[in-house]
Design an enzyme around this catalytic site. Structure first.
Site, mmCIF file in Angstrom:
data_model
loop_
_atom_site.group_PDB
_atom_site.id
_atom_site.type_symbol
_atom_site.label_atom_id
_atom_site.label_comp_id
_atom_site.label_asym_id
_atom_site.label_seq_id
_atom_site.Cartn_x
_atom_site.Cartn_y
_atom_site.Cartn_z
ATOM 1 N N CYS A 79 0.834 -1.214 0.000
ATOM 2 C CA CYS A 79 0.000 0.000 0.000
ATOM 3 C C CYS A 79 0.869 1.265 0.000
ATOM 4 C CB CYS A 79 -1.008 -0.017 1.146
ATOM 5 S SG CYS A 79 -2.314 1.206 0.917
ATOM 6 N N HIS A 183 -3.877 -4.731 -0.227
ATOM 7 C CA HIS A 183 -3.497 -5.252 1.084
ATOM 8 C C HIS A 183 -3.558 -6.779 1.082
ATOM 9 C CE1 HIS A 183 -3.282 -1.557 3.475
ATOM 10 N NE2 HIS A 183 -4.183 -1.094 2.638
ATOM 11 N N GLU A 185 -2.706 -8.768 3.347
ATOM 12 C CA GLU A 185 -3.112 -9.242 4.670
ATOM 13 C C GLU A 185 -4.611 -9.091 4.907
ATOM 14 O OE1 GLU A 185 -1.805 -6.387 3.927
ATOM 15 O OE2 GLU A 185 -2.422 -4.819 5.319
#
Lengths: 208, 258
Positions: A79, A183, A185
């Site tokens: 990001c 992202h 995650e």
């Protein structure tokens, strides 16, 4: 052991939670010497380019990232961390870490239906094979949340693209650096696969 | 092209899952962590946890729920309910939430939006609003008024004006909850949602009234919503995430298929 760069830019613990879930060892650190000597580095972050660069410089982390990159160790930018690895950012006219020549640009749409930030799940299209993107399917979607996107000077550095008003680079990479605008995650199983790939990546663009 | 999101809303009271009906009465229906994991595995795009715990003594239970969810659910989720200060917001973000939801506290202190946005970034701050349809008036020219405390208190603030103000102050997304539609399962408030989506440049999440797949289709197309919040529909097993997405996909709405 993966070192996660801590420069007070957003919720970096979520990256570590995902690594814990995958059984990958990691440590969060703001210490520039630790980053300089690390075997592998994740450079996450959400927020503003200018304040992020200020926080990095105060801790000597910008130079530590350049040193780590020069040593050839695998580095993953996420990001904001995928944006400020470039030379500069339009966001506040900021000089950035400069691991990869290029500029971070702001979305500019005349169509009011195209909301900014670009928030949500979007499909990512592979343009070049890379060991970090192994297993990625054409239908895979990833979670984005951003108003700026990374644009490397050399188009050959674009590994995957995304469509939102324009076609923009979603994954860029150069040698031992890979940077993802989304992202991983927060992108479910498709995102976790990228983190798994990073845990096993040796930092070269060839398949092992 | 960006997918329309389906967001599951989990009301949490004293660490247990509850589902409100017209905000009046609630009853527990299960474990929020287990439910969150189940929806994640079924392909939900995002989760929202609203803490409806009455006593502030029990607030920390929510943080345990948040960290347990964050350890096993790898999609974005937000947390709201009772967040009054930047420090409150910081606690739920550190526990693993991606975003914070502010509602009543932001009406009482609009600067909370600006402060949270500065501290964590606009992408982190979701402004949630409870909206009641009212006769058009000077105070509420849009015909929609902001209410607080789960619909009990009228504020005299025009809902569209509040949405624009929230955007200016630094909110990154809006949740527009229709008090009239909430809990009815008779469909979202399409007119309200469309007006909101046209009034701001940030994503609008429709909330209240989703009772079947067709309702999601309506609010994501005619209602111009970027995302739809669902609760009863999933909690009571009326349908599944996969069925909702299959329906929307067949109707030509871009959704994330898993």
């Amino acid at each position: 052991m993966i070192h996660i760069v801590d420069y007070k830019a957003g919720n970096i613990t979520s990256v570590q939670r995902a690594l814990n879930f995958l059984g990958v060892e990691s440590v969060i650190t703001a210490d520039s010497d630790s980053i300089r000597r690390a075997e592998k580095v994740i450079f996450p972050g959400v927020g503003q380019a200018a304040s992020a660069m200020k926080a990095l410089r105060e801790r000597g982390l910008d130079q530590a990232l350049r040193d780590a990159f020069a040593r050839g160790i695998p580095i993953l930018g996420i990001c904001l961390g995928a944006q400020i690895v470039l030379t500069r950012s339009e966001e506040g006219g900021t000089d950035c870490v400069d691991l990869l020549p290029g500029e971070c640009k702001r979305f500019a749409f005349s169509d009011p239906a195209l909301k900014i930030p670009h928030i949500g799940w979007n499909r990512v299209r592979l343009v070049r094979d890379h060991p970090m993107l192994r297993g990625m399917g054409p239908e895979d979607e990833f979670y984005f949340d951003h108003s700026y996107y990374p644009l490397p000077e050399d188009p050959a550095r674009i590994l995957a693209e995304c469509e939102y008003g324009i076609t923009f680079p979603a994954v860029i990479g150069s040698a031992n650096l890979i940077a993802v605008q989304f992202h991983p995650e927060k992108s479910g199983p498709a995102g976790l696969r990228i983190l798994t790939n990073f845990a096993g990546w040796n930092g070269t663009e060839k398949a092992e | 092209m960006l997918s329309k999101r389906i967001i599951a809303c989990l009301d949490v009271r004293d660490g247990k899952l509850a589902k409100s009906v017209k905000f009046v009465d609630t009853h527990d229906i299960g474990d929020p962590v287990e439910t969150a994991r189940r929806y994640y595995e079924a392909g939900i795009d995002e989760l929202v946890f609203y803490d409806i715990t009455a006593s502030s003594d029990h607030r920390d239970i929510l943080l345990d729920v948040v960290s347990a969810v964050a350890a096993q659910v790898f999609i974005p989720f937000s947390v709201g309910g009772g967040l009054r200060t930047v420090e409150d917001c910081s606690k739920v973000l550190l526990a693993g939430a991606e975003k914070v939801n502010v509602n009543t506290a932001a009406v009482q202190n609009p600067q909370l939006i600006a402060e949270a946005s500065r501290a964590f970034g606009a992408q982190c701050v979701v402004l949630s609003m409870d909206v009641l349809a009212v006769p058009h008036s000077v105070a509420a020219p849009s015909g929609y008024e902001i209410v607080t405390h789960g619909g009990r208190n009228r504020t005299g603030i025009d809902a569209l004006a509040w949405a624009r103000r929230g955007e200016e102050l630094g909110a990154g997304e809006l949740v527009v909850n229709s008090i009239d539609a909430d809990g009815t399962q008779e469909g979202y408030e399409i007119n309200l949602t469309r007006k909101m989506a046209e009034a701001v440049r940030i994503p609008v999440i429709a909330s209240g009234g989703g009772g079947k797949a067709e309702h999601l289709y309506q609010v994501l197309t005619a209602g111009k919503a970027d995302a739809a919040l669902v609760a009863s529909l999933l909690h009571y097993g009326i349908t599944t995430v996969a069925e909702l997405k299959k329906y929307l996909d067949q109707k030509g709405v871009k959704v994330r298929m898993t």
